[in-house]
Design an enzyme around this catalytic site. Structure first.
Site, PDB file in Angstrom:
ATOM      1  N   GLU A   1       8.977  15.991  15.870  1.00  0.00           N
ATOM      2  CA  GLU A   1       9.637  15.687  14.473  1.00  0.00           C
ATOM      3  C   GLU A   1       9.445  16.756  13.753  1.00  0.00           C
ATOM      4  O   GLU A   1       8.379  17.003  13.295  1.00  0.00           O
ATOM      5  CB  GLU A   1       9.211  14.464  14.084  1.00  0.00           C
ATOM      6  CG  GLU A   1      10.123  14.218  12.638  1.00  0.00           C
ATOM      7  CD  GLU A   1       9.691  13.062  11.985  1.00  0.00           C
ATOM      8  OE1 GLU A   1       8.502  12.499  12.193  1.00  0.00           O
ATOM      9  OE2 GLU A   1      10.722  12.184  11.637  1.00  0.00           O
TER      10      GLU A   1
ATOM     11  N   LYS B   1       1.072  -1.176  -0.084  1.00  0.00           N
ATOM     12  CA  LYS B   1      -0.147  -0.041  -0.148  1.00  0.00           C
ATOM     13  C   LYS B   1       0.936   1.119   0.067  1.00  0.00           C
ATOM     14  O   LYS B   1       1.563   1.555   0.862  1.00  0.00           O
ATOM     15  CB  LYS B   1      -0.805   0.015   1.247  1.00  0.00           C
ATOM     16  CG  LYS B   1      -2.118   0.838   0.998  1.00  0.00           C
ATOM     17  CD  LYS B   1      -2.570   1.679   2.177  1.00  0.00           C
ATOM     18  CE  LYS B   1      -1.697   3.092   2.687  1.00  0.00           C
ATOM     19  NZ  LYS B   1      -1.558   4.012   1.450  1.00  0.00           N
TER      20      LYS B   1
HETATM   21  P1  NAD Z   1       2.034   8.352   7.633  1.00  0.00           P
HETATM   22  O1  NAD Z   1       2.273   7.705   8.833  1.00  0.00           O
HETATM   23  O2  NAD Z   1       1.191   9.457   7.364  1.00  0.00           O
HETATM   24  O3  NAD Z   1       1.807   7.330   6.605  1.00  0.00           O
HETATM   25  C1  NAD Z   1       2.753   6.234   6.104  1.00  0.00           C
HETATM   26  C2  NAD Z   1       1.830   4.899   5.445  1.00  0.00           C
HETATM   27  O4  NAD Z   1       0.922   4.677   6.218  1.00  0.00           O
HETATM   28  C3  NAD Z   1       1.066   5.628   4.255  1.00  0.00           C
HETATM   29  O5  NAD Z   1       1.045   4.915   3.206  1.00  0.00           O
HETATM   30  C4  NAD Z   1      -0.448   5.773   4.621  1.00  0.00           C
HETATM   31  O6  NAD Z   1      -1.525   5.942   3.752  1.00  0.00           O
HETATM   32  C5  NAD Z   1      -0.649   4.735   5.612  1.00  0.00           C
HETATM   33  N1  NAD Z   1      -1.586   4.983   6.758  1.00  0.00           N
HETATM   34  C6  NAD Z   1      -2.107   6.019   7.281  1.00  0.00           C
HETATM   35  N2  NAD Z   1      -2.910   5.583   8.405  1.00  0.00           N
HETATM   36  C7  NAD Z   1      -3.288   4.407   8.222  1.00  0.00           C
HETATM   37  C8  NAD Z   1      -3.862   3.382   8.950  1.00  0.00           C
HETATM   38  N3  NAD Z   1      -4.666   3.793   9.805  1.00  0.00           N
HETATM   39  N4  NAD Z   1      -3.685   1.996   8.950  1.00  0.00           N
HETATM   40  C9  NAD Z   1      -2.675   1.589   7.925  1.00  0.00           C
HETATM   41  N5  NAD Z   1      -1.991   2.516   7.261  1.00  0.00           N
HETATM   42  C10 NAD Z   1      -2.212   3.757   7.309  1.00  0.00           C
HETATM   43  O7  NAD Z   1       3.539   8.860   7.451  1.00  0.00           O
HETATM   44  P2  NAD Z   1       4.166   9.899   6.262  1.00  0.00           P
HETATM   45  O8  NAD Z   1       3.884  11.073   6.417  1.00  0.00           O
HETATM   46  O9  NAD Z   1       3.606   9.192   4.865  1.00  0.00           O
HETATM   47  O10 NAD Z   1       5.667   9.758   6.367  1.00  0.00           O
HETATM   48  C11 NAD Z   1       6.593  10.597   7.310  1.00  0.00           C
HETATM   49  C12 NAD Z   1       6.867   9.921   8.318  1.00  0.00           C
HETATM   50  O11 NAD Z   1       7.613   8.714   8.178  1.00  0.00           O
HETATM   51  C13 NAD Z   1       7.835  10.659   9.335  1.00  0.00           C
HETATM   52  O12 NAD Z   1       7.344  10.566  10.560  1.00  0.00           O
HETATM   53  C14 NAD Z   1       9.060   9.976   8.862  1.00  0.00           C
HETATM   54  O13 NAD Z   1       9.936  10.129  10.093  1.00  0.00           O
HETATM   55  C15 NAD Z   1       8.535   8.520   8.937  1.00  0.00           C
HETATM   56  N6  NAD Z   1       9.585   7.808   8.396  1.00  0.00           N
HETATM   57  C16 NAD Z   1      10.296   6.931   8.964  1.00  0.00           C
HETATM   58  C17 NAD Z   1      11.424   6.124   8.496  1.00  0.00           C
HETATM   59  C18 NAD Z   1      12.363   4.916   9.222  1.00  0.00           C
HETATM   60  O14 NAD Z   1      12.878   4.232   8.679  1.00  0.00           O
HETATM   61  N7  NAD Z   1      12.252   5.097  10.456  1.00  0.00           N
HETATM   62  C19 NAD Z   1      11.915   6.295   7.097  1.00  0.00           C
HETATM   63  C20 NAD Z   1      11.046   7.449   6.309  1.00  0.00           C
HETATM   64  C21 NAD Z   1      10.063   8.034   6.915  1.00  0.00           C
END
Ligand code: NAD
Length: 488
Positions: free
Chosen positions: A380, A170
């Site tokens: 963050e 997804k």
């Molecule tokens: P997000 O949590 O908003 O979304 C990530 C994914 O989760 C998307 O595909 C989204 O559609 C999905 N999602 C959202 N709600 C969901 C639910 N209820 N159930 C299942 N899936 C759901 O994150 P984002 O804004 O896309 O990404 C940025 C964040 O990711 C930042 O906090 C960043 O630090 C983190 N990040 C972490 C790493 C790591 O390796 N630790 C790497 C890159 C980004």
């Protein structure tokens, strides 16, 4: 584009679609189906159906196939990179490097496929022995964020496919296009249909189906800590295996004996690459007081040379922030910090000019005199703004560095390796870089301490998370032996 299920393009059962926008221009790049739970269920059924055959392939066949797939991706780097820049916003050279990193990760795990020996463990009682082997986990639900839609997919697919698992991916709602193209390229290159499926749609719908469906055995998630918290709870209902790669607020410590010019370059790269939208971006900078003045002067000059613009323009070194919501979040954090007395050294506003009007641009921003209670210090900041703090010594820097709910990355800049190793021991973070900005490598594990995640991606440790451990106990025939029950 359409969803990619069982090797074919597919619409959602509802026929609904959603538009994908270019963050630099606001233009519609394409549209994708608005998948729902039924669409996700169909893809999960396909992935489950193909599991047996895919995992039964000999490791050497899987390895050869993954190498072939990586060659196909190499032939499509330019097209994939253009697509990535259009939907995500990052400069083209960063997009090319992201696609290449996907290839590097795939090749690394293709090389490991079938290279492990299983263990034979003799019983201490002398009655026999066990064989300990590895089995694929099953169907994996890979949930990917928008900041690195390609490489973070690669971190999941590469070990997962190598270990014999099948996938339903997804992608983030705003960046599905390049992941869909990748699935097509990989399947055309020989990955059997249905081993890799991509379902587009909201996380709260498609993601929830992945989390609740009992046919999904593992969730590999990268995203915000808040979403990760929710995912952990949902995955508990069917006891799914999980790896969570979550948010970070990485400290960078520059000591008084550091190579200042190198550290300045490292700070610029570490904070402003991908417009600051990296989990391991430098998010808090700690400078020893003796070098702070010199560092800040040079750093401000370097940041002034960053060329903000459309990622497709070859002169651009920093693209837009990915979405309007993300830009406003950064703005609010900067405003809140200045309200508490922070001083803006450079940036702190949207760039002006016609070329910036329709995109979510924000100038690279440096802040000093930041009160430590400010959100930008405590949460963050996922965008191009950096708070700078002056510290008296290493102990104070480490104490401040650890004063965070996060523990993803960190870096220390010094010519004294003893000092660096001490800092690495003391800093509560999954990775500490010494004299380097954050760079991930497929051969070393990556992940977070504290609220930055659970489990590891990359390296041998990353591969472990795509296996179950199977024990077979074998009893030698011993004359006269009985299984006595009840004992008498
Ligand atoms: P997000 O949590 O908003 O979304 C990530 C994914 O989760 C998307 O595909 C989204 O559609 C999905 N999602 C959202 N709600 C969901 C639910 N209820 N159930 C299942 N899936 C759901 O994150 P984002 O804004 O896309 O990404 C940025 C964040 O990711 C930042 O906090 C960043 O630090 C983190 N990040 C972490 C790493 C790591 O390796 N630790 C790497 C890159 C980004």
């Amino acid at each position: 584009m359409r969803m990619f299920v069982d090797g074919n393009w597919a619409d959602s059962v509802t026929g609904d679609t959603t538009s994908i926008f270019n963050p630099a221009t606001g233009e519609v790049v394409d549209s994708v189906p608005m998948g729902n739970r039924e669409d996700a269920r169909s893809a999960i059924d396909v992935a489950r159906d193909r599991l047996q055959k895919w995992s039964a392939l000999s490791p050497i066949e899987r390895s050869r196939l993954l190498y072939r797939v990586s060659e196909a991706i190499k032939s499509n780097v330019e097209e994939l990179a253009q697509s990535l820049t259009r939907e995500q916003g990052k400069p083209l050279y960063e997009a090319r490097s992201e696609v290449s990193s996907f290839v590097g990760c795939l090749e690394y795990y293709a090389g490991l496929t079938g290279r492990f020996r299983s263990a034979q463990v003799p019983f201490t009682s002398g009655e026999g022995y066990s064989i300990v082997t590895k089995k694929p986990v099953g169907v994996v639900g890979a949930i990917v964020p928008w900041n690195f839609p390609v490489s973070l997919l690669g971190w999941k697919l590469s070990p997962g496919l190598a270990a014999g698992n099948t996938f339903v991916v997804k992608p983030a709602s705003t960046t599905p296009l390049t992941d869909l193209k990748l699935a097509e390229v990989m399947t055309k290159a020989g990955l059997p249909a249905g081993v890799l499926n991509v379902v587009t749609g909201p996380g709260s719908v498609v993601g929830e189906e992945l989390l609740e469906n009992p046919k999904v055995s593992k969730i590999a998630f990268t995203g915000e800590t808040e979403t990760g918290r929710r995912i952990m709870g949902q995955a508990a209902l069917t006891i799914k295996r999980i790896t969570l790669e979550l948010g970070g607020s990485d400290p960078m410590i520059v000591c008084d004996d550091a190579d200042i010019n190198l550290a300045v370059e490292g700070a610029a790269f570490g904070r402003f690459r991908n417009a600051g939208q990296i989990c391991t971006s430098v998010k808090r900078l700690f400078l020893f007081q003796d070098i702070a003045g010199d560092f800040i002067k040079k750093f401000t000059e370097m940041v002034r040379r960053i060329r903000v613009g459309n990622g497709l323009d070859p002169h651009t070194t920093m693209g837009p922030v990915h979405s309007e919501q993300q830009r406003q979040e950064v703005e609010h954090m900067v405003e809140e910090a200045t309200g508490k007395g922070a001083h803006v050294l450079i940036g702190g506003r949207r760039p002006s000019g016609a070329e910036f009007d329709k995109g979510h641009f924000y100038e690279p921003t440096l802040l000093t005199d930041v009160d430590y209670s400010s959100r930008i210090a405590r949460e963050e900041c996922f965008g191009p703004a950096l708070p700078i703090f002056v510290v008296k010594d290493l102990e104070e820097a480490i104490e401040r560095a650890n004063d965070s709910v996060y523990g993803l990355g960190s870096s220390i800049w010094t010519r004294n390796l003893d000092r660096a190793q001490y800092a690495s021991e003391m800093i509560e973070a999954g990775t500490t870089w010494i004299n380097s900005p954050p760079i991930s490598r497929p051969e070393v594990p990556f992940g977070g301490f504290k609220q930055s995640g659970i489990g590891r991606e990359l390296g041998l440790e990353g591969l472990e998370h795509y296996y179950e451990t199977k024990t077979t106990q074998i009893y030698e025939y011993i004359k006269g032996k009985k299984w006595r029950y009840p004992e008498n």
